[in-house]
Design an enzyme around this catalytic site. Structure first.
Site, PDB file in Angstrom:
ATOM      1  N   PRO A 107       9.803   4.589   3.958  1.00 17.18           N
ATOM      2  CA  PRO A 107      10.204   5.591   2.958  1.00 17.18           C
ATOM      3  C   PRO A 107      10.729   6.865   3.615  1.00 17.18           C
ATOM      4  CG  PRO A 107       7.796   5.372   3.047  1.00 17.18           C
ATOM      5  CD  PRO A 107       8.363   4.302   3.929  1.00 17.18           C
ATOM      6  N   GLU A 130      -0.909   2.076   6.063  1.00 14.28           N
ATOM      7  CA  GLU A 130      -0.344   3.427   6.224  1.00 14.28           C
ATOM      8  C   GLU A 130       0.981   3.400   6.979  1.00 14.28           C
ATOM      9  OE1 GLU A 130      -1.175   6.274   4.789  1.00 14.28           O
ATOM     10  OE2 GLU A 130      -2.608   5.003   3.741  1.00 14.28           O
ATOM     11  N   ARG A 169      25.284 -10.387   1.088  1.00 14.14           N
ATOM     12  CA  ARG A 169      26.270 -10.464   0.002  1.00 14.14           C
ATOM     13  C   ARG A 169      27.631  -9.961   0.442  1.00 14.14           C
ATOM     14  NH1 ARG A 169      28.049  -7.655  -4.327  1.00 14.14           N
ATOM     15  NH2 ARG A 169      28.276  -8.942  -6.188  1.00 14.14           N
ATOM     16  N   ASP A 190      33.079  -4.095  -7.090  1.00 15.71           N
ATOM     17  CA  ASP A 190      31.698  -3.696  -7.370  1.00 15.71           C
ATOM     18  C   ASP A 190      31.517  -2.184  -7.291  1.00 15.71           C
ATOM     19  OD1 ASP A 190      30.464  -6.070  -7.920  1.00 15.71           O
ATOM     20  OD2 ASP A 190      29.836  -6.446  -5.853  1.00 15.71           O
TER      21      ASP A 190
HETATM   22  N1  SAM Z   1       2.189   6.308   4.721  1.00 11.98           N
HETATM   23  C1  SAM Z   1       3.582   5.990   4.608  1.00 11.98           C
HETATM   24  C2  SAM Z   1       4.349   7.232   4.190  1.00 11.98           C
HETATM   25  O1  SAM Z   1       3.875   7.957   3.325  1.00 11.98           O
HETATM   26  O2  SAM Z   1       5.480   7.447   4.681  1.00 11.98           O
HETATM   27  C3  SAM Z   1       3.818   4.905   3.577  1.00 11.98           C
HETATM   28  C4  SAM Z   1       3.341   3.562   4.003  1.00 11.98           C
HETATM   29  S1  SAM Z   1       3.722   2.306   2.817  1.00 11.98           S
HETATM   30  C5  SAM Z   1       2.251   2.259   1.873  1.00 11.98           C
HETATM   31  C6  SAM Z   1       3.624   0.828   3.752  1.00 11.98           C
HETATM   32  C7  SAM Z   1       4.965   0.275   4.204  1.00 11.98           C
HETATM   33  O3  SAM Z   1       5.776  -0.009   3.087  1.00 11.98           O
HETATM   34  C8  SAM Z   1       5.814   1.171   5.076  1.00 11.98           C
HETATM   35  O4  SAM Z   1       5.407   1.071   6.420  1.00 11.98           O
HETATM   36  C9  SAM Z   1       7.199   0.631   4.848  1.00 11.98           C
HETATM   37  O5  SAM Z   1       7.490  -0.450   5.716  1.00 11.98           O
HETATM   38  C10 SAM Z   1       7.140   0.120   3.425  1.00 11.98           C
HETATM   39  N2  SAM Z   1       7.768   0.994   2.423  1.00 11.98           N
HETATM   40  C11 SAM Z   1       7.137   1.654   1.429  1.00 11.98           C
HETATM   41  N3  SAM Z   1       7.997   2.353   0.684  1.00 11.98           N
HETATM   42  C12 SAM Z   1       9.216   2.125   1.171  1.00 11.98           C
HETATM   43  C13 SAM Z   1      10.526   2.560   0.830  1.00 11.98           C
HETATM   44  N4  SAM Z   1      10.733   3.401  -0.169  1.00 11.98           N
HETATM   45  N5  SAM Z   1      11.570   2.129   1.574  1.00 11.98           N
HETATM   46  C14 SAM Z   1      11.369   1.294   2.619  1.00 11.98           C
HETATM   47  N6  SAM Z   1      10.163   0.847   3.002  1.00 11.98           N
HETATM   48  C15 SAM Z   1       9.092   1.253   2.308  1.00 11.98           C
END
Ligand code: SAM
Length: 246
Positions: free
Chosen positions: A110, A137, A174, A189
């Protein structure tokens, strides 16, 4: 680990590293990706990070240093999973080990750049993508020494990187030539040329009193093309004026 394997003329190989390999079975065997996988254009491998754990219970997580809630994916199994798939020789420098490789390593996070059509197009230029799915996490920060790019699918937090990896893979695959049957459909698209797509209609010509725009049934292709461009601009202006500014 399961494999969608099609070889003769491989344009792209994607290795996805995950602790939940089963999550990919439905999405990658059904729908467009499943059908396209018969076409010998790309190959997707799902790699189970747990199989690189030296722990007898195949544990891959650990408690965070400094305390705090939640667990963190340990660096060793993830490092060995990455090393098991990276392609050496030429290409980018492999930051952590100062060796050279051809693979592009992406961590779904994220905190990364938000995925958009430009990033998707750029990713199709690589021959080999390695996509890391985090959980809990997240992953031990030292793994960032082996990551080229962090990519997010939006400003919200999911439980794991598997769904983001599916989104990324679907969007990239795609765009490979030959995956979508009508190649012009990709060019029309949304986002491809900076505009949203124009509206689409199919039979019947009248549905619950709502008619299909007459021009679409006129058979005049010049006029139809003009209508499509006009509608694409109109929609973009109405819904996403920010795209027109770009
Ligand atoms: N503690 C992290 C933070 O707040 O940045 C979030 C960890 S999340 C619960 C667990 C995993 O989900 C991350 O390591 C990532 O690989 C994935 N993930 C969660 N949200 C995501 C998003 N919006 N985009 C891409 N990957 C995401």
């Amino acid at each position: 680990m399961f494999l969608i394997y099609n070889n003769a003329y491989l344009m792209l190989k994607i290795d996805i590293l995950t602790i939940f390999p089963g999550m990919f079975e439905g999405p990658f065997t059904e729908s467009l990706i499943g059908r396209a996988s018969q076409k010998e254009i790309f190959k997707i491998c799902i790699i189970d990070i747990r199989s690189f754990s030296r722990n007898k219970h195949k544990k891959v997580d650990g408690r965070p240093f400094g305390g705090g809630v939640g667990m963190v994916i340990r660096p060793e199994p993830l490092y060995y999973a990455i090393r098991s798939v990276v392609v050496m020789g030429g290409g980018n420098s492999y930051k952590g080990d100062s060796i050279y490789r051809k693979s592009h390593v992406v961590y779904m996070s994220p905190q990364g750049k938000t995925l958009n059509n430009e990033i998707v197009k750029d990713l199709t230029k690589f021959k080999h993508l390695v996509v890391i799915c985090g959980h809990y996490e997240g992953i031990d920060e030292r793994i960032m020494n082996y990551v080229d790019e962090e990519i997010s699918i939006g400003d919200y937090v999911l439980t794991g990187g598997e769904i983001p990896a599916m989104v990324l893979t679907d969007a990239v695959v795609r765009m490979l030539p030959g995956v979508v049957k009508e190649k012009d459909s990709i060019k029309n698209d949304s986002f491809y040329n900076g505009l949203l797509d124009y509206p689409h209609y199919t039979r019947p010509a009248v549905f619950k009193g709502h008619k299909v725009p007459e021009v679409l049934m006129s058979g005049n292709h010049k006029k139809i093309d003009e209508w499509c461009v006009r509608e694409a601009y109109r929609r973009t202006k109405e819904r996403r004026p920010d795209l027109l500014k770009k």
